[in-house]
Design a protein around this motif. Structure first.
Motif, mmCIF file in Angstrom:
data_model
loop_
_atom_site.group_PDB
_atom_site.id
_atom_site.type_symbol
_atom_site.label_atom_id
_atom_site.label_comp_id
_atom_site.label_asym_id
_atom_site.label_seq_id
_atom_site.Cartn_x
_atom_site.Cartn_y
_atom_site.Cartn_z
ATOM 1 N N SER A 72 23.324 7.179 31.909
ATOM 2 C CA SER A 72 23.307 6.521 30.600
ATOM 3 C C SER A 72 24.599 5.757 30.358
ATOM 4 N N ASP A 73 24.583 4.981 29.286
ATOM 5 C CA ASP A 73 25.778 4.276 28.826
ATOM 6 C C ASP A 73 25.900 4.528 27.335
ATOM 7 N N VAL A 74 27.103 4.842 26.870
ATOM 8 C CA VAL A 74 27.275 5.209 25.461
ATOM 9 C C VAL A 74 27.206 4.023 24.513
ATOM 10 N N MET A 75 27.036 2.801 25.034
ATOM 11 C CA MET A 75 26.774 1.677 24.141
ATOM 12 C C MET A 75 25.287 1.293 24.170
ATOM 13 N N CYS A 76 24.480 2.187 24.735
ATOM 14 C CA CYS A 76 23.035 1.962 24.832
ATOM 15 C C CYS A 76 22.322 2.769 23.764
ATOM 16 N N LEU A 129 25.890 -1.086 30.971
ATOM 17 C CA LEU A 129 24.942 -2.146 30.653
ATOM 18 C C LEU A 129 25.542 -3.519 30.897
ATOM 19 N N ASP A 130 26.841 -3.652 30.624
ATOM 20 C CA ASP A 130 27.500 -4.940 30.818
ATOM 21 C C ASP A 130 28.941 -4.716 31.276
ATOM 22 N N PRO A 131 29.142 -4.603 32.592
ATOM 23 C CA PRO A 131 30.503 -4.397 33.101
ATOM 24 C C PRO A 131 31.396 -5.623 32.981
ATOM 25 N N THR A 132 30.814 -6.774 32.580
ATOM 26 C CA THR A 132 31.609 -7.996 32.445
ATOM 27 C C THR A 132 32.379 -8.054 31.127
ATOM 28 N N ILE A 133 32.080 -7.132 30.200
ATOM 29 C CA ILE A 133 32.846 -7.094 28.958
ATOM 30 C C ILE A 133 34.298 -6.791 29.306
ATOM 31 N N PRO A 134 35.254 -7.537 28.787
ATOM 32 C CA PRO A 134 36.663 -7.317 29.141
ATOM 33 C C PRO A 134 37.149 -5.943 28.692
ATOM 34 N N PRO A 135 38.221 -5.425 29.296
ATOM 35 C CA PRO A 135 38.720 -4.088 28.965
ATOM 36 C C PRO A 135 38.968 -3.877 27.476
ATOM 37 N N PRO A 157 32.275 -2.594 23.359
ATOM 38 C CA PRO A 157 33.339 -2.147 24.253
ATOM 39 C C PRO A 157 32.962 -2.250 25.724
ATOM 40 N N ASN A 158 33.983 -2.296 26.563
ATOM 41 C CA ASN A 158 33.781 -1.982 27.965
ATOM 42 C C ASN A 158 33.838 -0.460 28.050
ATOM 43 N N THR A 159 32.797 0.164 28.587
ATOM 44 C CA THR A 159 32.668 1.621 28.479
ATOM 45 C C THR A 159 33.201 2.388 29.695
ATOM 46 N N LEU A 160 33.916 1.724 30.575
ATOM 47 C CA LEU A 160 34.423 2.418 31.765
ATOM 48 C C LEU A 160 35.297 3.613 31.393
ATOM 49 N N GLY A 188 36.105 1.848 22.944
ATOM 50 C CA GLY A 188 36.914 1.412 24.070
ATOM 51 C C GLY A 188 38.396 1.624 23.817
ATOM 52 N N ASN A 189 38.752 1.914 22.579
ATOM 53 C CA ASN A 189 40.149 2.111 22.187
ATOM 54 C C ASN A 189 40.631 3.486 22.642
ATOM 55 N N HIS A 190 41.780 3.535 23.299
ATOM 56 C CA HIS A 190 42.284 4.798 23.835
ATOM 57 C C HIS A 190 42.570 5.816 22.746
ATOM 58 N N ASP A 191 43.051 5.375 21.605
ATOM 59 C CA ASP A 191 43.331 6.311 20.511
ATOM 60 C C ASP A 191 42.045 7.000 20.053
ATOM 61 N N VAL A 192 40.959 6.243 20.011
ATOM 62 C CA VAL A 192 39.670 6.817 19.623
ATOM 63 C C VAL A 192 39.213 7.835 20.660
ATOM 64 N N LEU A 193 39.405 7.531 21.930
ATOM 65 C CA LEU A 193 38.989 8.441 22.992
ATOM 66 C C LEU A 193 39.844 9.715 23.000
ATOM 67 N N ILE A 194 41.122 9.566 22.743
ATOM 68 C CA ILE A 194 42.011 10.732 22.689
ATOM 69 C C ILE A 194 41.620 11.645 21.526
ATOM 70 N N GLU A 195 41.322 11.054 20.382
ATOM 71 C CA GLU A 195 40.896 11.834 19.220
ATOM 72 C C GLU A 195 39.548 12.505 19.495
#
Length: 234
Positions: A17-21, A52-58, A103-106, A140-147
């Motif tokens: 899955s992808d979390v933007m799906c 879904l879209d790896p071309t989205i920039p970081p 976001p880029n979801t990598l 995609g924001n690191h602060d959001v992921l850390i929280e």
């Protein structure tokens, strides 16, 4: 004679899955409902990455720009209206109007991978879906992921140290390629016992039926092997 399935049986379930799906969010809820229909099956669920879209920039891109590029303005409204209705049936109050950035979801998938090590994976996946589709957060924001890591019980300090590095980026990208090599073109995709693939956010009844059939196949195979082993021993 091969016995009918009666005991509690473990079944590996890999969810690509992808979390933007949005259909992946719906698929998660339907899988949860499916599991209530098969109480004699204990599912070991592992979340696998897909983009879904790896071309989205970081740093992500404007949500409107993304939708215009993918669907066109008018079709996007039609598509997401249908998804909202499907979400309502699963108790998901999609709030697409709150999303400002795609976001880029990598990095999300890296976090999900790390969460598996301590048993927090399902909670992290659920929270990322909620953040993006209900709260409109930039996942995609690191602060959001850390929280997110902190909220779900992970070691957020370790996550904060790892996110700026390239840790596990190649592993996640290889997993995505592996899914594509298996024939996964869209998500969600449910892989049962590492070999039986069901594509799409299928109804809970369909997922439950597949799980029962796969579990029976596994139990039958184990019984046959046991009988063959007993015959050889005698």
């Amino acid at each position: 004679m091969v016995p009918a399935m009666s005991e509690l049986l473990s079944l590996d379930v890999d969810v690509v899955s992808d979390v933007m799906c949005p259909w992946c969010y719906i698929g998660k809820r339907r899988l949860e409902r499916a599991l209530t229909l098969v109480p004699n099956i204990r599912a070991d669920i592992r979340w696998r990455p897909f983009q879904l879209d790896p071309t989205i920039p970081p740093g992500g891109m404007s949500r409107q720009e993304y939708l215009d590029r993918k669907f066109g303005p008018e079709r996007a409204m039609q598509v997401y209206k249908q998804i909202e209705l499907a979400g309502e049936a699963e108790g998901i109050p999609f709030a697409f109007d709150r999303i400002q950035k795609s976001p880029n979801t990598l990095d999300c998938h890296r976090l999900i991978r790390w969460a598996a090590q301590d048993g927090f994976q399902d909670g992290v996946v659920d929270r990322l879906f909620e953040l993006f589709f209900i709260e409109g957060a930039d996942i995609g924001n690191h602060d959001v992921l850390i929280e997110t890591a902190r909220e779900t019980g992970m070691d957020s300090k370790l996550v904060a140290e790892m996110l700026p590095t390239d840790a596990d980026k190649d592993v996640v990208e290889n997993e995505i390629r592996l899914a594509q090599d298996m024939g996964v073109q869209g998500v969600p995709a449910f892989v049962f016992a590492s070999r039986y693939v069901v594509a799409g956010a299928q109804a809970p009844e369909i997922l439950a039926d597949v799980m029962k059939k796969v579990a029976e196949l596994l139990q039958n195979a184990e019984a046959v092997d046991a009988e063959a082993g007993a015959s050889e021993a005698s």
